[in-house]
Design an enzyme around this catalytic site. Sequence first.
Site, short mmCIF file in Angstrom:
data_model
loop_
_atom_site.label_atom_id
_atom_site.label_comp_id
_atom_site.label_asym_id
_atom_site.label_seq_id
_atom_site.Cartn_x
_atom_site.Cartn_y
_atom_site.Cartn_z
N ASN A 145 8.86 32.56 -14.03
CA ASN A 145 8.82 32.57 -12.55
C ASN A 145 8.15 31.33 -11.96
O ASN A 145 8.60 30.81 -10.95
CB ASN A 145 8.17 33.86 -12.03
CG ASN A 145 6.80 34.09 -12.60
OD1 ASN A 145 6.47 33.62 -13.69
ND2 ASN A 145 5.97 34.80 -11.88
N GLU A 242 -1.90 38.40 -18.94
CA GLU A 242 -1.80 38.58 -17.50
C GLU A 242 -0.42 39.17 -17.24
O GLU A 242 0.60 38.53 -17.51
CB GLU A 242 -1.96 37.23 -16.81
CG GLU A 242 -1.97 37.32 -15.32
CD GLU A 242 -1.81 35.93 -14.73
OE1 GLU A 242 -2.37 34.96 -15.27
OE2 GLU A 242 -1.08 35.83 -13.73
N CYS A 276 3.90 37.64 -9.96
CA CYS A 276 3.22 38.90 -10.31
C CYS A 276 2.25 39.32 -9.22
O CYS A 276 1.84 40.47 -9.17
CB CYS A 276 2.52 38.77 -11.65
SG CYS A 276 1.41 37.35 -11.71
O1 6OD Z 1 -2.13 31.12 -10.01
C1 6OD Z 1 -2.33 31.38 -11.19
O2 6OD Z 1 -3.15 30.79 -11.89
C2 6OD Z 1 -1.55 32.45 -11.82
N1 6OD Z 1 -1.92 32.72 -13.08
C3 6OD Z 1 -0.54 33.06 -11.18
C4 6OD Z 1 0.24 34.06 -11.76
C5 6OD Z 1 1.41 34.42 -11.26
C6 6OD Z 1 2.24 35.39 -11.91
O3 6OD Z 1 3.41 35.53 -11.65
#
Ligand code: 6OD
Length: 469
Positions: A145, A242, A276
Site C-alpha cells: 500500500n 504491524e 492500515c
Molecule cells: O507511517 C508509518 O510509519 C507507518 N508504519 C504506516 C503504516 C501504514 C499502514 O498501512
Amino acid sequence: MLTHFIGGRPVAAGPGFPVHDPVTGLVVRHVHEADPEVADRAVRAAREAARDWAAMPVGERAGWMRRLAEGIEERFDDLVAAEIADTGNPLDQTRTLDVPRGIANFRAFAEMAAQRPEEAFHLSGTLSYTVRRPLGVVAVIVPWNLPFLLMTWKLAPALVCGNTVVVKPSEHTPGSAAVFAEICAGAGLPPGVVNIVFGHGSAGQLLVEHPDVDAVTFTGSTRTAAAIMRTAAQRVKPISFELGGKNAGLVFEDCDLDRAVEGTVRSAFTNGGQVCLCTERMYVQRPIFEEFCARLAARAQEVEPQPMISAAHRDKVLSYYALARSEGAKVLAGGGVPVFGDHRDGGYYVEPTVVAGLSEWSRFNREEIFGPVCHVAPFDSEAEALDLANSSEYGLAATVWTTSLDRAHRVAQRLEAGQVWVNTWDVRDLRAPFGGVKLSGIGREGGTRSLDFYSEPTTITIKLEQPDA
Ligand code: 6OD
C-alpha cells in the site's frame, strides 16, 4: 525483467511473473520470482556480510544511512515513477509522502542510533552496563500500500543497528525496491548488507523458515502474520508485526465540524482507504449526526477515486459494498464502480463510499475492508462512544474530534489503540512508539522501540575491587 539484488549484484533467477498497473489493468513489468535457491543465496549473502557490518562503529553505519538518504534524493523522480507505476497512487501523494518518508526514515534513525546512550547501574561494589548487539540477518516483508515508506521504515533501523537484511517486497509493488537496490549499489554499500528478493507470499515464507534468518519484521494482514508466527515459532525467532485495523473515529458535538468532516475525508479515503490507519467506522454524537452524514456524503462524492491494488482486491472491496446492502445498510455515497470513459475503465477503481444503518456486530463493521469506505453511526454518551469504538478485535489507530481538552485526554486514554489522533490524522513523529494492540500487531516500532527490536542488550557485570582500608 526486474532481477533480485543479492550480494550487491543483480541476480536473474527464477520464473517471471507480471505486475499490473492498477490504473489501466495493463502489465507494466515482469519480475523474477524467488525460488528456494534464490532465497538461500540471499540469506547466505546477508550472513557473509553480517560480521563486518555489525563490527562497524554505529557512527559509521549512521553515515551510510545518510548516504542512502542522499541517494534517494538523487533518484527521487525515478522512485516516484516506479511507485506510481505499481500502485497507481497520485503523483502529489507520492512526491510529498511516500518517497520523502524514505529520506526521513534513514535520516531519523541515523540520528537516533548515533545518539543512543547505553545503560549502567551500580550495586554494592559491582558495575553492570549494557552493550547492544544486532540480531543478525533480518527478513523484512513489505506490503503493497505504501511500499517505499514502509520498506524504509523497517530497513533504516534494522541496518543502523548492525543487522543485514533480506527484503521481500509485495509481488504487486517491486519497482521502488528495485530502484533502491541501484541506490545501494551506486552508493557502494558493502555487498550483502541489503539483499532484495522478489516474489509472492511463498517467497516470504522461504525467508521466514530459513534457519539462518534470525528475525522477521512484517507489515500486512493479520492472517499472514499468524502464518509467519507459526513458522517463526519453530526456531523462536523474534517478530515485529504491524497489522490490520478497523479504526474508529469519534466525533463529539463540541467539535469543529468543518475540521471533523475534512479530517474524516482524509482518514477514510487517503490512498483509496488502503492504509492500515484509515478510518472505517465513524461514531458521531446524535445532535450533529445528520449534518455530519450529509456533509461527509457530499464530500465523498467529490473525492477523486483511486484504484485498488489489484483486480482481486477491487473485487473484495466490492463484495463488502454488496454485503453492506445485504446486511441492510443505507448507502449515503458511492457504493459502485466509477465510469471514466477513458483508459482508467480497465483499472481497479471503486467509488469512495459512505454507509449507515448497520450494527457494530455486522460483518461489515467487524472485518477490515481496506478500501475507501466508512460506516457512520450515532452515539449519545461518551461512555457509549468508547464502548462502540473499543468493540473491535483490532486496535491500531483511532481519531477523536472535540474542542474539549478534558474530553480529548479522557477519551484518548481509554481508546484501545496503539495510536490516537485528536483533531488530526496520520501525523507521524518517527520518535514515538508506533504499532497496534489486539489483532493489530505485536510490538512497537518507532524511535527507541525500533532500536530495541533490532538489537539485543548483553549485560556485563564487573566486580569493582575495593581499595585497602
Ligand atoms: O507511517 C508509518 O510509519 C507507518 N508504519 C504506516 C503504516 C501504514 C499502514 O498501512
